[in-house]
Design a protein around this motif. Sequence first.
Motif, PDB file in Angstrom:
ATOM      1  N   PRO A  52      -9.250   0.564   4.305  1.00  0.00           N
ATOM      2  CA  PRO A  52     -10.459   0.733   3.488  1.00  0.00           C
ATOM      3  C   PRO A  52     -11.128   2.099   3.670  1.00  0.00           C
ATOM      4  CG  PRO A  52     -10.508  -1.342   4.715  1.00  0.00           C
ATOM      5  CD  PRO A  52      -9.350  -0.560   5.235  1.00  0.00           C
ATOM      6  N   HIS A  53     -10.762   2.810   4.742  1.00  0.00           N
ATOM      7  CA  HIS A  53     -11.415   4.088   5.035  1.00  0.00           C
ATOM      8  C   HIS A  53     -10.572   5.288   4.613  1.00  0.00           C
ATOM      9  CE1 HIS A  53     -14.137   1.484   7.095  1.00  0.00           C
ATOM     10  NE2 HIS A  53     -13.152   1.019   7.835  1.00  0.00           N
ATOM     11  N   ILE A  54      -9.435   5.004   3.990  1.00  0.00           N
ATOM     12  CA  ILE A  54      -8.548   6.083   3.539  1.00  0.00           C
ATOM     13  C   ILE A  54      -8.983   6.546   2.150  1.00  0.00           C
ATOM     14  CG2 ILE A  54      -6.152   6.648   2.915  1.00  0.00           C
ATOM     15  CD1 ILE A  54      -6.654   6.270   5.933  1.00  0.00           C
ATOM     16  N   ASP A  55      -9.160   7.841   1.998  1.00  0.00           N
ATOM     17  CA  ASP A  55      -9.554   8.412   0.713  1.00  0.00           C
ATOM     18  C   ASP A  55      -8.435   8.177  -0.313  1.00  0.00           C
ATOM     19  OD1 ASP A  55     -11.395  11.211  -0.303  1.00  0.00           O
ATOM     20  OD2 ASP A  55      -9.697  10.453  -1.429  1.00  0.00           O
ATOM     21  N   GLY A  56      -8.774   7.474  -1.385  1.00  0.00           N
ATOM     22  CA  GLY A  56      -7.757   7.102  -2.361  1.00  0.00           C
ATOM     23  C   GLY A  56      -7.187   8.285  -3.122  1.00  0.00           C
ATOM     24  N   ASN A  57      -7.974   9.333  -3.317  1.00  0.00           N
ATOM     25  CA  ASN A  57      -7.503  10.462  -4.124  1.00  0.00           C
ATOM     26  C   ASN A  57      -6.777  11.521  -3.311  1.00  0.00           C
ATOM     27  OD1 ASN A  57      -8.605   9.524  -6.573  1.00  0.00           O
ATOM     28  ND2 ASN A  57     -10.645  10.156  -5.844  1.00  0.00           N
ATOM     29  N   ALA A  58      -7.353  11.885  -2.167  1.00  0.00           N
ATOM     30  CA  ALA A  58      -6.833  13.039  -1.432  1.00  0.00           C
ATOM     31  C   ALA A  58      -6.325  12.656  -0.052  1.00  0.00           C
ATOM     32  CB  ALA A  58      -7.926  14.104  -1.302  1.00  0.00           C
ATOM     33  N   GLY A  59      -6.188  11.334   0.202  1.00  0.00           N
ATOM     34  CA  GLY A  59      -5.770  10.891   1.524  1.00  0.00           C
ATOM     35  C   GLY A  59      -4.474  10.112   1.507  1.00  0.00           C
ATOM     36  N   GLY A  60      -4.247   9.374   2.572  1.00  0.00           N
ATOM     37  CA  GLY A  60      -3.043   8.558   2.681  1.00  0.00           C
ATOM     38  C   GLY A  60      -2.739   8.270   4.131  1.00  0.00           C
ATOM     39  N   LEU A  61      -1.624   7.571   4.352  1.00  0.00           N
ATOM     40  CA  LEU A  61      -1.234   7.182   5.706  1.00  0.00           C
ATOM     41  C   LEU A  61       0.148   7.719   6.032  1.00  0.00           C
ATOM     42  CD1 LEU A  61      -2.235   3.392   5.784  1.00  0.00           C
ATOM     43  CD2 LEU A  61      -3.349   5.254   7.037  1.00  0.00           C
ATOM     44  N   LEU A  62       0.299   8.166   7.269  1.00  0.00           N
ATOM     45  CA  LEU A  62       1.612   8.496   7.797  1.00  0.00           C
ATOM     46  C   LEU A  62       1.841   7.537   8.964  1.00  0.00           C
ATOM     47  CD1 LEU A  62       4.001  10.448   7.662  1.00  0.00           C
ATOM     48  CD2 LEU A  62       2.775  11.933   9.249  1.00  0.00           C
ATOM     49  N   LEU A  63       2.788   6.627   8.789  1.00  0.00           N
ATOM     50  CA  LEU A  63       2.964   5.549   9.753  1.00  0.00           C
ATOM     51  C   LEU A  63       4.022   5.874  10.798  1.00  0.00           C
ATOM     52  CD1 LEU A  63       3.019   2.481   7.311  1.00  0.00           C
ATOM     53  CD2 LEU A  63       1.066   3.421   8.567  1.00  0.00           C
ATOM     54  N   THR A  64       3.722   5.533  12.049  1.00  0.00           N
ATOM     55  CA  THR A  64       4.722   5.576  13.115  1.00  0.00           C
ATOM     56  C   THR A  64       4.864   4.153  13.660  1.00  0.00           C
ATOM     57  OG1 THR A  64       3.133   5.885  14.895  1.00  0.00           O
ATOM     58  CG2 THR A  64       3.968   7.864  13.824  1.00  0.00           C
ATOM     59  N   GLY A  65       5.787   3.993  14.599  1.00  0.00           N
ATOM     60  CA  GLY A  65       5.921   2.677  15.237  1.00  0.00           C
ATOM     61  C   GLY A  65       7.161   1.946  14.755  1.00  0.00           C
ATOM     62  N   VAL A  66       7.530   0.901  15.506  1.00  0.00           N
ATOM     63  CA  VAL A  66       8.808   0.230  15.239  1.00  0.00           C
ATOM     64  C   VAL A  66       8.832  -0.456  13.883  1.00  0.00           C
ATOM     65  CG1 VAL A  66       9.594  -0.090  17.612  1.00  0.00           C
ATOM     66  CG2 VAL A  66       7.974  -1.720  16.624  1.00  0.00           C
ATOM     67  N   ASP A  67       7.683  -0.891  13.403  1.00  0.00           N
ATOM     68  CA  ASP A  67       7.669  -1.590  12.112  1.00  0.00           C
ATOM     69  C   ASP A  67       7.086  -0.730  10.995  1.00  0.00           C
ATOM     70  OD1 ASP A  67       8.802  -3.950  13.103  1.00  0.00           O
ATOM     71  OD2 ASP A  67       6.863  -4.605  13.894  1.00  0.00           O
ATOM     72  N   ALA A  68       7.133   0.599  11.178  1.00  0.00           N
ATOM     73  CA  ALA A  68       6.515   1.498  10.201  1.00  0.00           C
ATOM     74  C   ALA A  68       7.059   1.261   8.789  1.00  0.00           C
ATOM     75  CB  ALA A  68       6.735   2.955  10.618  1.00  0.00           C
ATOM     76  N   ALA A  69       8.374   1.088   8.684  1.00  0.00           N
ATOM     77  CA  ALA A  69       8.971   0.989   7.348  1.00  0.00           C
ATOM     78  C   ALA A  69       8.533  -0.292   6.629  1.00  0.00           C
ATOM     79  CB  ALA A  69      10.488   1.050   7.456  1.00  0.00           C
ATOM     80  N   SER A  70       8.585  -1.428   7.355  1.00  0.00           N
ATOM     81  CA  SER A  70       8.203  -2.671   6.671  1.00  0.00           C
ATOM     82  C   SER A  70       6.702  -2.681   6.384  1.00  0.00           C
ATOM     83  CB  SER A  70       8.628  -3.895   7.473  1.00  0.00           C
ATOM     84  OG  SER A  70       8.151  -3.814   8.789  1.00  0.00           O
TER      85      SER A  70
END
Length: 392
Positions: A52-70
């Motif tokens: 909910p705190h990620i900027d929808g227009n200019a933001g996003g997520l970069l995921l790490t961790g064993v289950d990042a892909a799923s």
Amino acid sequence: MRSFSTGSDTHEQRDVLHDREGDPMGGDGIEGLLRDRLLIMVNDRSAIGLLPHIDGNAGGLLLTGVDAASRCRNIRNSYPDTVVAVDYGGHEHRVATVDRPFGYQAADGWHALDFSGLEEVLNGQLANKAAFAVTPTCFIPPDEDGDARVLRAVITQANRLERTDTVVLLPCSYRWLRDESLLHLVEAVRASRHPVALIMQHYKDPLERVGVAEGLRVLCRSCPRLLLWRTDLAAFDALAHGALGTAVGVTAMLRHGMDPRRKGRGWRPYPVVLVRELLKYHRVEVLQNWFTRVDPWTCGCAVCEGAELSRFSESNADVRESQWHNTCELYALHDELISADAGRDRLEWWRQILDDAVARHHLLTSDLGEEVAHPPVLHYWQRASPPAVPMP
Ligand SMILES: [Zn+2]
């Protein structure tokens, strides 16, 4: 490992991706997608609360961790417009070699990747609905021989990928930002046909090493398709100096790269609070100590809603809430940055933010009657920029 599956449902997923959007990157391709974007780098386990705190227009997520892909697939299923990508973090486990610069750690052990294996992993990320693919590059150690062979091998192999949906990850020792190595790095980034994401490794803060902040500015000014990932407030100095985009880590461990030969000790999460006016992350104890002597500082972000910055305990819930506060404050700063035109306006904006932060440190020092040291890099960032490396 299920995350990397490229089985039959994979192909179906890819087709869906392409059918729905035609060009999955949108009109401007991957550079348009990444330009000025601030991703938040987070372990997959903490990603949902952060959404909910990620900027929808200019933001996003970069995921790490064993289950990042799923996790990426789950998030994109529910929030198809949120930009999400994955860094499998093989660079935390292995050092790159000329023959095998790519690989990843899975539950069943280490997977070194040949060229077709690399393609398969990139396709697997997109099958899991990543907005773009990221090469699983291993750690690139200091260039002892001075010939940049390993770095060149990464770029050469990645340049054989005939695709326009991929970022080449360069998890480098901080020593690459200095001396002759910097020139090799500039050359390598310029030679890449894909955007390049730099991760700077040091077991503490790479920017406190001599010459690194300057080297980073030279790199940003010399290479228009450079991303700075797994970083901290250096993201803003990089964007002001021409970096394409950036990713800031949600925990201290995700704000710099790691040398796989130097294993860190066990580590318990604790709340670290971004104090925007000071351009610094502080531990809560530091703030609590100050606020016994000066009026407590409050925060007006969507998470704090006027509450005190020193309120976070070491409970898991409070650690998470401090990360949400930090994310809101990063996006508030980022919103100001992208409102200024790239180039002179943006540099002037950043210079003003830096001057204000240094002034605020002086003010706090006099209010407390005790020196509040500011990060040395603030002083470096106040300086004029070094020139770009000339094109050959
Ligand atoms: Zn806040």
